[in-house]
Design a protein around this motif. Sequence first.
Motif, PDB file in Angstrom:
ATOM      1  N   SER A  89      -0.719  -6.799  -2.302  1.00 24.78           N
ATOM      2  CA  SER A  89      -0.930  -6.801  -3.756  1.00 24.78           C
ATOM      3  C   SER A  89      -2.109  -6.462  -4.282  1.00 24.78           C
ATOM      4  O   SER A  89      -1.954  -5.823  -5.454  1.00 24.78           O
ATOM      5  CB  SER A  89      -0.680  -8.450  -4.106  1.00 24.78           C
ATOM      6  N   GLU A  90      -3.140  -6.432  -3.608  1.00 23.37           N
ATOM      7  CA  GLU A  90      -4.583  -5.840  -4.394  1.00 23.37           C
ATOM      8  C   GLU A  90      -4.316  -4.377  -4.163  1.00 23.37           C
ATOM      9  O   GLU A  90      -4.940  -3.741  -5.195  1.00 23.37           O
ATOM     10  CB  GLU A  90      -5.665  -6.269  -3.624  1.00 23.37           C
ATOM     11  N   ALA A  91      -3.817  -3.798  -3.085  1.00 23.31           N
ATOM     12  CA  ALA A  91      -3.621  -2.322  -3.153  1.00 23.31           C
ATOM     13  C   ALA A  91      -2.740  -2.005  -4.156  1.00 23.31           C
ATOM     14  O   ALA A  91      -3.070  -0.964  -5.001  1.00 23.31           O
ATOM     15  CB  ALA A  91      -3.059  -1.969  -1.664  1.00 23.31           C
ATOM     16  N   SER A  92      -1.644  -2.659  -4.442  1.00 28.89           N
ATOM     17  CA  SER A  92      -0.691  -2.500  -5.507  1.00 28.89           C
ATOM     18  C   SER A  92      -1.389  -2.221  -6.829  1.00 28.89           C
ATOM     19  O   SER A  92      -1.105  -1.364  -7.695  1.00 28.89           O
ATOM     20  CB  SER A  92       0.510  -3.217  -5.507  1.00 28.89           C
ATOM     21  N   ALA A  93      -2.361  -3.281  -7.067  1.00 26.53           N
ATOM     22  CA  ALA A  93      -3.005  -3.247  -8.410  1.00 26.53           C
ATOM     23  C   ALA A  93      -4.007  -2.076  -8.552  1.00 26.53           C
ATOM     24  O   ALA A  93      -4.302  -1.626  -9.576  1.00 26.53           O
ATOM     25  CB  ALA A  93      -3.845  -4.534  -8.344  1.00 26.53           C
ATOM     26  N   LYS A  94      -4.386  -1.249  -7.444  1.00 24.23           N
ATOM     27  CA  LYS A  94      -5.115  -0.279  -7.547  1.00 24.23           C
ATOM     28  C   LYS A  94      -4.208   1.069  -7.408  1.00 24.23           C
ATOM     29  O   LYS A  94      -4.792   2.088  -7.480  1.00 24.23           O
ATOM     30  CB  LYS A  94      -6.450  -0.045  -6.287  1.00 24.23           C
ATOM     31  N   GLY A  95      -3.008   0.763  -7.499  1.00 28.20           N
ATOM     32  CA  GLY A  95      -2.138   2.134  -7.370  1.00 28.20           C
ATOM     33  C   GLY A  95      -1.933   2.559  -5.943  1.00 28.20           C
ATOM     34  O   GLY A  95      -1.488   3.924  -5.787  1.00 28.20           O
ATOM     35  N   ILE A  96      -2.321   1.911  -5.039  1.00 30.38           N
ATOM     36  CA  ILE A  96      -2.079   2.388  -3.581  1.00 30.38           C
ATOM     37  C   ILE A  96      -0.836   1.666  -3.058  1.00 30.38           C
ATOM     38  O   ILE A  96      -0.710   0.376  -3.081  1.00 30.38           O
ATOM     39  CB  ILE A  96      -3.264   2.070  -2.796  1.00 30.38           C
ATOM     40  N   GLU A  97      -0.129   2.643  -2.289  1.00 33.42           N
ATOM     41  CA  GLU A  97       1.018   1.956  -1.677  1.00 33.42           C
ATOM     42  C   GLU A  97       0.620   1.584  -0.154  1.00 33.42           C
ATOM     43  O   GLU A  97      -0.597   2.388   0.445  1.00 33.42           O
ATOM     44  CB  GLU A  97       2.336   3.107  -1.515  1.00 33.42           C
ATOM     45  N   VAL A  98       1.040   0.762   0.622  1.00 34.54           N
ATOM     46  CA  VAL A  98       0.968   0.457   1.875  1.00 34.54           C
ATOM     47  C   VAL A  98       2.120   0.559   2.534  1.00 34.54           C
ATOM     48  O   VAL A  98       3.152   0.012   2.365  1.00 34.54           O
ATOM     49  CB  VAL A  98       0.140  -1.162   2.053  1.00 34.54           C
ATOM     50  N   HIS A  99       2.125   1.202   3.739  1.00 36.81           N
ATOM     51  CA  HIS A  99       3.269   1.571   4.639  1.00 36.81           C
ATOM     52  C   HIS A  99       3.144   0.869   5.911  1.00 36.81           C
ATOM     53  O   HIS A  99       1.980   0.909   6.274  1.00 36.81           O
ATOM     54  CB  HIS A  99       3.760   3.121   4.848  1.00 36.81           C
ATOM     55  N   ALA A 100       4.112   0.341   6.460  1.00 37.75           N
ATOM     56  CA  ALA A 100       4.268  -0.410   7.779  1.00 37.75           C
ATOM     57  C   ALA A 100       3.944   0.591   8.719  1.00 37.75           C
ATOM     58  O   ALA A 100       4.905   1.465   8.904  1.00 37.75           O
ATOM     59  CB  ALA A 100       5.262  -1.227   7.885  1.00 37.75           C
ATOM     60  N   LEU A 101       2.843   0.585   9.693  1.00 39.56           N
ATOM     61  CA  LEU A 101       2.801   1.539  10.836  1.00 39.56           C
ATOM     62  C   LEU A 101       3.000   0.936  12.226  1.00 39.56           C
ATOM     63  O   LEU A 101       2.240  -0.184  12.282  1.00 39.56           O
ATOM     64  CB  LEU A 101       1.483   2.025  10.557  1.00 39.56           C
ATOM     65  N   ASN A 102       3.557   1.430  13.047  1.00 44.45           N
ATOM     66  CA  ASN A 102       3.309   1.040  14.504  1.00 44.45           C
ATOM     67  C   ASN A 102       3.892   2.135  15.488  1.00 44.45           C
ATOM     68  O   ASN A 102       4.553   3.047  15.016  1.00 44.45           O
ATOM     69  CB  ASN A 102       3.981  -0.156  14.811  1.00 44.45           C
ATOM     70  N   GLY A 103       3.644   2.034  16.722  1.00 42.96           N
ATOM     71  CA  GLY A 103       4.167   2.927  17.772  1.00 42.96           C
ATOM     72  C   GLY A 103       3.252   2.863  19.103  1.00 42.96           C
ATOM     73  O   GLY A 103       2.368   2.337  18.942  1.00 42.96           O
ATOM     74  N   ALA A 104       3.966   3.611  20.104  1.00 43.62           N
ATOM     75  CA  ALA A 104       3.294   3.431  21.258  1.00 43.62           C
ATOM     76  C   ALA A 104       4.437   4.654  22.038  1.00 43.62           C
ATOM     77  O   ALA A 104       5.604   5.049  21.827  1.00 43.62           O
ATOM     78  CB  ALA A 104       3.524   2.147  21.963  1.00 43.62           C
ATOM     79  N   PRO A 105       3.657   5.381  23.035  1.00 40.49           N
ATOM     80  CA  PRO A 105       4.465   6.414  23.766  1.00 40.49           C
ATOM     81  C   PRO A 105       5.675   6.179  24.257  1.00 40.49           C
ATOM     82  O   PRO A 105       6.526   6.820  24.254  1.00 40.49           O
ATOM     83  CB  PRO A 105       3.419   6.798  24.693  1.00 40.49           C
ATOM     84  N   ASP A 106       5.709   4.630  24.705  1.00 44.94           N
ATOM     85  CA  ASP A 106       7.179   4.233  25.472  1.00 44.94           C
ATOM     86  C   ASP A 106       8.168   3.989  24.351  1.00 44.94           C
ATOM     87  O   ASP A 106       9.389   3.792  24.798  1.00 44.94           O
ATOM     88  CB  ASP A 106       7.027   3.170  26.378  1.00 44.94           C
ATOM     89  N   TRP A 107       7.874   4.042  23.237  1.00 46.66           N
ATOM     90  CA  TRP A 107       8.840   3.824  22.175  1.00 46.66           C
ATOM     91  C   TRP A 107       9.966   5.080  22.129  1.00 46.66           C
ATOM     92  O   TRP A 107      10.871   4.924  21.541  1.00 46.66           O
ATOM     93  CB  TRP A 107       8.224   3.618  20.756  1.00 46.66           C
TER      94      TRP A 107
END
Length: 304
Positions: A89-107
């Motif tokens: 929400s605070e990021a949105s107020a500053k015009g910044i998008e947040v994307h969900a990140l994850n991963g690992a080699p065995d994925w």
Amino acid sequence: MKTGTHLRQSLVLIACLITFSLFGSLAVHAQDNGTTYPDSVRSTWLWHTQLIQTQPDELLDFSASQGIDIIYLQISTKVGLDSYKSFISEASAKGIEVHALNGAPDWALSYGKPKLESFIKWVADYQGTAAPAEQFHGIQVDIEPYLLPEWKSDMNGTVRQWQENVEFLKGLAEPLDLPLSAALPFWLDNYKVPEGDQTLSTWMISRFDSVTLMSYRDNAAAIYNAAKSELLDGERLGKKVHTGVETKPSSEGDFITFYEEGSEVLNEQLAQLEQLASAHSSFGGIAVHDLVGWMDLVKRGDSL
């Protein structure tokens, strides 16, 4: 005479509105020299998820000061949902998008599919409880199966599983209606898919909405040259390709990172890189790895 004056004023107003409509709708990123590049964004990765609990303001103030448009935030179940909601929400107020990140080699392997399912389910459940300003604006995966022993012992088999899992991931993510991106090494164009003449980089770019290249080098020309093949792929496929730079120490050599050069040189080279890469319609912007390393780089520069 009054009618003519009103007509001229109306025509001027219409022309202004058309101009604003055409140019105001373009996403642009301004450089210090005043040059703007359409659709170019700045992004960064945040792997230290717990920091959104302990120093969210510092993270977001720094991101805003550096013109960051997107933060790829690693998902951790050890961090409470309220912290995600507040941070986004605070990021949105500053015009910044947040994307969900994850991963690992065995994925990338068949037995990693449950982890893909768990990640997408977490995002879906979160989106269902979050207000619009608290929601993620995208999803990114960082998988890197070339770090596995299977890459050397059975590369074709590993690549096939990776391809299958990417298709599986796309199917899982589609109902969320979020852009799906991937972090990729820049050298996948050296490999062909097991069936056909298509390069692995072309195949991957075609499957995601955009990709972020780990094109880590310590000068603009080298970064651009590392990414050029994928930028050309992106043009042919109508996909966005983001070039990546490194700020943290690297065991692969000093030429990989801006850690030794410092933040002032980094900024100079980012401006040059953006100018070089903007020749391609596929250029999506620059991603800096990572937010904590970048902040440390600037702090070290300020202390000199």
